[in-house]
Design a protein around this motif. Structure first.
Motif, PDB file in Angstrom:
ATOM      1  N   ASP A 153       0.830  -1.203   0.000  1.00  0.00           N
ATOM      2  CA  ASP A 153       0.000   0.000   0.000  1.00  0.00           C
ATOM      3  C   ASP A 153       0.870   1.261   0.000  1.00  0.00           C
ATOM      4  OD1 ASP A 153      -2.309  -1.603   0.142  1.00  0.00           O
ATOM      5  OD2 ASP A 153      -2.095  -1.774   2.315  1.00  0.00           O
ATOM      6  N   VAL A 154       1.950   1.227   0.786  1.00  0.00           N
ATOM      7  CA  VAL A 154       2.871   2.366   0.825  1.00  0.00           C
ATOM      8  C   VAL A 154       3.514   2.577  -0.547  1.00  0.00           C
ATOM      9  CG1 VAL A 154       4.961   3.311   1.887  1.00  0.00           C
ATOM     10  CG2 VAL A 154       3.313   2.019   3.275  1.00  0.00           C
ATOM     11  N   LEU A 155       3.933   1.457  -1.175  1.00  0.00           N
ATOM     12  CA  LEU A 155       4.527   1.541  -2.503  1.00  0.00           C
ATOM     13  C   LEU A 155       3.517   2.075  -3.509  1.00  0.00           C
ATOM     14  CD1 LEU A 155       6.913   0.939  -4.400  1.00  0.00           C
ATOM     15  CD2 LEU A 155       5.997  -1.380  -4.668  1.00  0.00           C
ATOM     16  N   ASP A 156       2.258   1.652  -3.391  1.00  0.00           N
ATOM     17  CA  ASP A 156       1.204   2.102  -4.292  1.00  0.00           C
ATOM     18  C   ASP A 156       1.012   3.611  -4.192  1.00  0.00           C
ATOM     19  OD1 ASP A 156      -0.831   1.998  -6.141  1.00  0.00           O
ATOM     20  OD2 ASP A 156      -2.359   1.384  -4.704  1.00  0.00           O
ATOM     21  N   VAL A 157       0.983   4.122  -2.960  1.00  0.00           N
ATOM     22  CA  VAL A 157       0.801   5.556  -2.742  1.00  0.00           C
ATOM     23  C   VAL A 157       1.995   6.348  -3.274  1.00  0.00           C
ATOM     24  CG1 VAL A 157       0.591   7.351  -0.980  1.00  0.00           C
ATOM     25  CG2 VAL A 157      -0.718   5.239  -0.759  1.00  0.00           C
ATOM     26  N   LEU A 158       3.206   5.839  -3.047  1.00  0.00           N
ATOM     27  CA  LEU A 158       4.404   6.535  -3.517  1.00  0.00           C
ATOM     28  C   LEU A 158       4.459   6.589  -5.042  1.00  0.00           C
ATOM     29  CD1 LEU A 158       7.129   5.184  -1.042  1.00  0.00           C
ATOM     30  CD2 LEU A 158       6.038   7.434  -1.054  1.00  0.00           C
ATOM     31  N   LEU A 159       4.104   5.485  -5.691  1.00  0.00           N
ATOM     32  CA  LEU A 159       4.107   5.462  -7.153  1.00  0.00           C
ATOM     33  C   LEU A 159       3.051   6.397  -7.727  1.00  0.00           C
ATOM     34  CD1 LEU A 159       4.643   1.655  -7.902  1.00  0.00           C
ATOM     35  CD2 LEU A 159       6.288   3.521  -8.169  1.00  0.00           C
ATOM     36  N   LEU A 160       1.867   6.436  -7.072  1.00  0.00           N
ATOM     37  CA  LEU A 160       0.814   7.344  -7.519  1.00  0.00           C
ATOM     38  C   LEU A 160       1.240   8.797  -7.352  1.00  0.00           C
ATOM     39  CD1 LEU A 160      -2.039   7.826  -8.554  1.00  0.00           C
ATOM     40  CD2 LEU A 160      -2.851   7.673  -6.188  1.00  0.00           C
ATOM     41  N   ALA A 161       1.884   9.100  -6.212  1.00  0.00           N
ATOM     42  CA  ALA A 161       2.356  10.459  -5.976  1.00  0.00           C
ATOM     43  C   ALA A 161       3.407  10.861  -7.008  1.00  0.00           C
ATOM     44  CB  ALA A 161       2.935  10.568  -4.562  1.00  0.00           C
ATOM     45  N   PHE A 162       4.294   9.927  -7.342  1.00  0.00           N
ATOM     46  CA  PHE A 162       5.323  10.200  -8.353  1.00  0.00           C
ATOM     47  C   PHE A 162       4.697  10.438  -9.715  1.00  0.00           C
ATOM     48  CE2 PHE A 162       8.222   8.574 -11.650  1.00  0.00           C
ATOM     49  CZ  PHE A 162       9.290   9.437 -11.465  1.00  0.00           C
ATOM     50  N   LEU A 163       3.684   9.637 -10.053  1.00  0.00           N
ATOM     51  CA  LEU A 163       3.001   9.795 -11.343  1.00  0.00           C
ATOM     52  C   LEU A 163       2.284  11.134 -11.429  1.00  0.00           C
ATOM     53  CD1 LEU A 163       2.139   8.556 -14.041  1.00  0.00           C
ATOM     54  CD2 LEU A 163       0.195   7.529 -12.873  1.00  0.00           C
ATOM     55  N   LEU A 164       1.598  11.520 -10.357  1.00  0.00           N
ATOM     56  CA  LEU A 164       0.901  12.803 -10.340  1.00  0.00           C
ATOM     57  C   LEU A 164       1.884  13.964 -10.437  1.00  0.00           C
ATOM     58  CD1 LEU A 164      -1.864  12.186  -7.634  1.00  0.00           C
ATOM     59  CD2 LEU A 164      -2.148  12.320 -10.116  1.00  0.00           C
ATOM     60  N   TYR A 165       3.045  13.807  -9.791  1.00  0.00           N
ATOM     61  CA  TYR A 165       4.059  14.861  -9.869  1.00  0.00           C
ATOM     62  C   TYR A 165       4.577  15.005 -11.288  1.00  0.00           C
ATOM     63  CZ  TYR A 165       8.509  17.280  -9.392  1.00  0.00           C
ATOM     64  OH  TYR A 165       9.550  18.143  -9.552  1.00  0.00           O
ATOM     65  N   GLN A 166       4.796  13.877 -11.975  1.00  0.00           N
ATOM     66  CA  GLN A 166       5.272  13.929 -13.351  1.00  0.00           C
ATOM     67  C   GLN A 166       4.234  14.581 -14.265  1.00  0.00           C
ATOM     68  OE1 GLN A 166       8.299  13.228 -14.486  1.00  0.00           O
ATOM     69  NE2 GLN A 166       8.957  12.705 -12.411  1.00  0.00           N
ATOM     70  N   ILE A 167       2.956  14.263 -14.031  1.00  0.00           N
ATOM     71  CA  ILE A 167       1.888  14.881 -14.818  1.00  0.00           C
ATOM     72  C   ILE A 167       1.861  16.388 -14.573  1.00  0.00           C
ATOM     73  CG2 ILE A 167      -0.613  15.009 -15.146  1.00  0.00           C
ATOM     74  CD1 ILE A 167      -0.759  12.049 -14.505  1.00  0.00           C
TER      75      ILE A 167
END
Length: 276
Positions: free
Chosen positions: A12-26
């Motif tokens: 779950d932590v990895l999922d949140v971190l990857l989502l945050a990274f994706l949103l930052y890139q967008i």
């Protein structure tokens, strides 16, 4: 790990971190463009949809649900340039075929010099700068710029200082637009390049410099812009403009960039428009 009534796993932590990274890139891709306002508006509508659904406003929830389902397709159309840039970044960051390590592993020769002769380009840029002759020179790296070459007049000539100066001459019919150089050949002149739409750019930046930044945003090419008013030399690489550099710095930066492996681009985009 359990926090209150939440049972959190490392996945779950990895999922949140990857989502945050994706949103930052967008956010990084659309920052400073009109697309950022559209993206923010869509997020606000989606937030309103979640609130209406949580409260139990069925009519508003149904209406916003239809809008969001159709809006997903609309976003793909609206953000086609941003999606293309995002995929381009991923492709360039994972492109190992041109890396020096990969080529050594396959036994392929690793060039110690750029494929393009830089001396005539640098000498021509220096002469144009001293004579206050405006110019725009694009030096290809790996990307194919055929669609931009087709917008100009094909030459297919060896790179030389005299030819570049002749093209940029005051009475030359080829002086408007950009010169594109690839594989040590002048492929075309009077080419139309995409203009950068970065709102954070200085308002004093002219179309020639915006075009240099624009082509460096949508490709891995390097673009040299010589100001007709000030004679200053500028170099655009990966959407970044190195303004008012000397001919020595120009040669050094070009050689360093053309020999290094592909790196992720900072920002891309722009619409096709004539170069001033």
């Amino acid at each position: 790990m359990k926090i209150g009534f939440l049972d959190i796993e490392w996945v779950d932590v990895l999922d949140v971190l990857l989502l945050a990274f994706l949103l930052y890139q967008i956010y990084f891709l659309v920052k400073g463009t009109i697309a950022s306002r559209i993206f923010l508006g869509y997020l606000l509508v989606y937030l309103l949809y979640l609130v209406a659904k949580a409260i139990g406003l069925e009519l508003l929830t149904t209406l916003l649900g239809y809008f969001i389902s159709v809006g997903a397709l609309a976003l793909i159309i609206i953000f086609q340039q941003e999606i293309r840039r995002f995929l381009l970044i991923i492709g360039k960051s994972t492109n190992i075929a041109n890396s020096r390590f990969f080529r050594r592993w396959l036994g392929q020769p690793v060039p110690d010099e750029p494929a393009v002769s830089l001396k005539p380009i640098v000498d021509a840029s220096k002469a144009m700068s001293s004579e206050f002759t405006g110019g725009l020179i694009v030096v290809c790296k790996n990307d194919d710029l055929e669609k931009f070459i087709e917008t100009g007049d094909r030459l297919d000539a060896m790179v030389s200082k005299r030819l570049l100066l002749s093209i940029a001459g005051q009475y030359s019919p080829l002086r408007d637009g950009a010169v594109i150089i690839s594989d040590d050949r002048i492929r075309a002149a009077r080419c139309i390049l995409p203009i950068s739409e970065n709102d954070e750019m200085l308002t004093s930046t002219g179309f020639r410099h915006r075009a240099a930044i624009g082509i460096s945003e949508v490709s891995d090419a390097a673009a040299i812009a010589i100001s007709e008013e000030t004679g200053r030399i500028s170099l655009a690489i990966d959407g970044e403009l190195f303004a008012n550099i000397s001919s020595g710095e120009l040669e050094e930066k070009l050689q360093q960039y053309l020999l290094e492996k592909n790196r992720p681009k900072k920002r891309e985009g722009g619409k096709d428009a004539p170069v001033a």
